[in-house]
Design an enzyme around this catalytic site. Structure first.
Site, short mmCIF file in Angstrom:
data_model
loop_
_atom_site.label_atom_id
_atom_site.label_comp_id
_atom_site.label_asym_id
_atom_site.label_seq_id
_atom_site.Cartn_x
_atom_site.Cartn_y
_atom_site.Cartn_z
N GLY B 27 69.02 -78.12 -38.99
CA GLY B 27 68.03 -78.10 -37.90
C GLY B 27 66.98 -79.11 -38.30
CB THR B 28 67.78 -82.23 -38.57
OG1 THR B 28 68.47 -81.57 -39.58
CG2 THR B 28 67.53 -83.63 -38.97
CB SER B 29 62.87 -84.34 -37.29
OG SER B 29 62.40 -83.15 -36.72
#
Lengths: 263, 232, 293
Positions: B27-29
């Site tokens: 779950g990322t940017s």
């Protein structure tokens, strides 16, 4: 005769107990997670006396997110056919490559005359077989496609094929929201094949632009940048960075409240 | 097993983001941009299993050839497997064809894997690379396996919070300093608003001079330490 | 042929004691009987030409093409056993299609030559197959501009990619010749078949390495060379088959196509004229000889 191999000459249940046949079972049937992810919305197209006009906006949505705004969904096949893709963008790219391979194979023979190249109706037939095969495999290509071009008989050709392999042909066609919002507008201009003969290129382009505007007003997965192509015997004119013109928003200033409010 | 996710409006059960039980999620940017001399890749460093942070200093920037890198989002296992396969393909390409693969080549192989196996994978990948012929290039490869050439690409759960930021502040042909500031500004906003993003900001700058890593730490207000020395 | 009767020439996978593979050498003999084929690498494209010997008057003129297209940008011609040439083309097309499937771009000419070369070589290794009875000429054009990924959507920065090295040379014309052993080299000019010796000496006169010959000139030279090479087998009728691949800015836009009829016929006219002129010269020389008597 019992056709299950595990029942053949096996030890009697009453003496040896029930045969455990669980190891023979495969885990599950194969499932294809088939639902579109990155999607394009409507495509609209209409025939006129010398050809076909087709348009689609340049948006690829990710759910309700307007994720990619430069996706060209009108794909030129050869000098007489343009395809308009609605639905999944990855499947569109797959089909684009499939047709590219088909075109490479078509050109193996040195035939340089135009008559021997695949016509729009040939391409539509081919696509309908591909789409139907994939839905029969329970692994459909999630697209609704309009095929616009010139037929083998040198007539304007317009037909659609969807993810089930269903095909339609009509003087005007639209996919997705366009089928609800644009088709009635276009049908007023060309109710039947007879009416097509009286329609000029300018009339056809104008009604398609009008349809794109209505779709922008009412389709929440649309945008105001679009591509438009005109296919005739003279060839293909394609413009991929058009902007909607003459929108009507001014009347908003007269709207106050939601009923009785005046200020 | 009870289905997870939600029912689509057509009644078909849709759950593309579904993770297997216990699967580690990025779950990322992540993002990558074109700038004057090449490309910059950037990412946060948080890996979660549910609400638990399994790794707070993850490296989501993965090298697949000398000057072609990618940012990974989605299932850590899936994206690592895909990146490993692409890395193998590209190294074989270089020796069998006597030339370095281009960013297009890498993007094409990534897409081949992600599209053909879309039913099994949850992988959202950004591919960015530099080569002398084409300069810097950025490709986005979202969930379904479509491939998009872009000026800049953002991805992962945190990216939804920064569409506005990026659209407003994006300029083409930025300098390296401008590009780094843009990536840093965008990722720090994503980290701020997205619970699944966090930790440090990692970057890779790819130019004719090769790959240079950058690191920016939250306890230094993402000001430093900056450029990292080459690994030995 | 000293090998006959020694037994070392009967199986493909058996070397003779002095390290020769006779089956491969016999395959070369098959090539030496075929119609002459030439390829010329010009500065802005490649020409492929073939002396197609007419085997029957019952065959339609200009039909039954022998130069084949592989993908869009590569042409293949071969001398020797025609069916072996056909199979070679099938394999080349499969390799090009496979490349597109994986890399989503056209195959570079050198990569195709490498792959088909490997395939031909594999046919010298096993006793269950025989070597290819052909020498093939592969010519093509690798795009000098950026090639998008097939099916690409989106276009990147409007200002173009950053950090590009300007002035680099990319792509261009390429020409390879593959022999029955699987050996292949890149050439400026290549010739095979019955008239190869004549054709090669004519090609050498062109100074192709200088890279000044244009495609237009190349077409005329190729036609002339085929006509010169045909002199040795004058009793047989032939058709000139000729294709070309130009740069993206040239007449074929990087595609392998047949040379248009008008251009080919003009080249043939010039070829015949130059042959007649040579004959006249020879006759004049003979007359001079006579006067001396």
């Amino acid at each position: 005769m019992n056709h299950f191999p595990q029942a053949w000459g096996r030890p009697r249940d009453d003496i040896y107990g029930h045969y455990n046949s669980s190891y023979l079972q495969t885990a599950n049937p194969t499932q294809h997670t088939q639902s579109p992810v990155v999607t394009g919305t409507s495509v609209v197209a209409i025939k006129y006396k010398d050809g076909v006009v087709i348009a689609a906006d340049n948006l690829a949505s990710y759910g309700s997110l307007a994720r990619f705004t430069d996706v060209k969904r009108l794909r030129k096949f050869n000098s007489s056919t343009v395809l308009g893709f609605g639905g999944d963008v990855s499947d569109m790219q797959y089909l684009d490559r499939l047709l590219n391979d088909l075109d490479v194979k078509e050109n193996y023979s040195h035939a340089d005359d135009e008559a021997s190249q695949l016509s729009a109706n040939n391409l539509h037939t081919y696509l309908s077989k591909v789409m139907y095969k994939r839905r029969t495999d329970f692994n459909p290509l999630w697209n609704h496609i309009l095929v616009a071009g010139i037929s083998s008989e040198s007539e304007p050709f317009l037909a659609s094929v969807d993810l089930l392999g269903t095909t339609f042909s009509s003087p005007s066609l639209a996919t997705g929201y366009g089928a609800h919002l644009a088709q009635p507008i276009m049908r007023k201009l060309v109710p039947d094949e007879e009416a097509v003969k009286g329609i000029s290129k300018e009339q056809a382009v104008d009604v398609v632009k009008e349809c794109m505007k209505v779709l922008f007003y009412r389709d929440a997965r649309s945008m105001d940048g679009y591509s438009i192509a005109v296919i005739s015997k003279e060839g293909i004119e394609i413009k991929e960075n058009e902007k909607l013109e003459n929108q009507s928003w001014q009347f908003a200033e007269r709207i106050r409240g939601y009923g009785t409010q005046v200020n | 097993m009870q289905p997870t996710g939600m029912l689509g409006e057509d009644g078909i059960h849709v759950d593309m983001n579904h993770l297997k039980k216990g699967e580690v999620n990025l779950g990322t940017s992540i993002m990558a941009i074109n700038f004057k001399d090449g490309v910059i890749l950037g990412a946060d460093s948080r890996t979660t299993t549910g609400a638990y942070i399994a790794n707070r200093v993850t490296d989501k920037l993965t090298q697949v050839s000398d000057t072609i890198w990618c940012c990974r989002s989605g299932s850590a296992a899936d994206t690592q497997a895909v990146a490993d396969i692409v890395q193998h393909h590209l190294s074989m390409y270089a020796v069998t064809n006597d030339e370095q693969p281009t960013t297009q080549t890498a993007a094409a192989i990534f897409q081949d894997l992600c599209y053909d196996n879309k039913d099994q994978l949850s992988a959202g990948i950004i591919i960015a690379g530099y080569d002398h012929r084409h300069g810097g290039q950025v490709y986005s490869l979202p969930l379904g396996g479509s491939l998009h050439k872009q000026s800049y690409a953002i991805g992962g759960s945190g990216s939804t919070y920064i569409y506005g930021y990026c659209d407003s502040y994006w300029k083409e042909n930025m300098t390296e300093e401008g590009g780094i500031a843009f990536v840093k500004g965008a990722l720090s906003e994503a980290i701020k608003w997205d619970g699944s993003s966090g930790g440090v900001i990692r970057m890779v700058v790819l130019t004719a001079k090769g790959a240079v890593r950058h690191l920016y730490l939250p306890d230094q207000a993402y000001e430093g330490p900056g450029k990292q020395p080459k690994a030995v | 042929m000293t090998s006959i009767g020694t037994g070392y020439d009967l199986s493909n996978s058996v070397f003779s004691p002095d390290g020769r593979n006779f089956q491969v050498e016999y395959a070369v003999k098959a090539v030496e009987n075929g119609g002459t084929a030439v390829g010329i690498r010009c500065k802005d494209g490649v020409v492929i030409a073939l002396e197609k010997l007419v085997t029957s008057k019952l065959m339609k003129p200009n039909a039954n093409k022998r130069i084949a297209t592989v993908d869009r940008h590569i042409g293949v011609v071969s001398s020797g056993l025609v069916p072996d040439g056909r199979h070679f083309v099938v394999r080349a097309r499969a390799e090009a299609a496979e490349w597109r499937k994986i890399y989503k771009a056209p195959i570079p000419v050198h990569s195709l030559a490498d792959r088909v070369g490997q395939y031909v070589q594999a046919h010298t290794l096993y006793s269950s197959v025989r070597p290819f009875g052909i020498t093939a000429i592969v010519g093509g054009w690798d795009s000098e501009t950026e090639v998008p990924v097939d099916g690409q959507v989106g276009s990147g920065p409007s200002t173009g990619a950053g950090g590009k090295k300007e002035g680099g040379k990319h792509g261009g014309p390429f020409l390879y010749m593959i022999e029955p052993s699987g050996l292949f080299w890149g050439y400026y000019g290549a010739a095979t078949g019955k008239g190869r010796q004549t054709a090669k000496s004519e090609l050498e006169k062109l100074d192709l390495a200088a890279g000044t010959l244009t495609l237009e000139q190349g077409v005329k030279e190729a036609a002339r060379i085929i006509y010169v090479a045909h002199e040795d087998s004058k009793d047989k009728e032939f058709e000139l088959e000729m294709t070309w691949i130009s740069s993206l800015s040239g007449p074929t836009k990087g595609r392998h196509e047949e040379v248009p009829k008008e251009i080919r016929e003009e080249a043939e006219r010039l070829a015949k004229k130059s042959l007649d002129d040579d004959d006249d010269d020879e006759e004049e020389e003979k007359k001079d000889d006579k006067m001396e008597e």
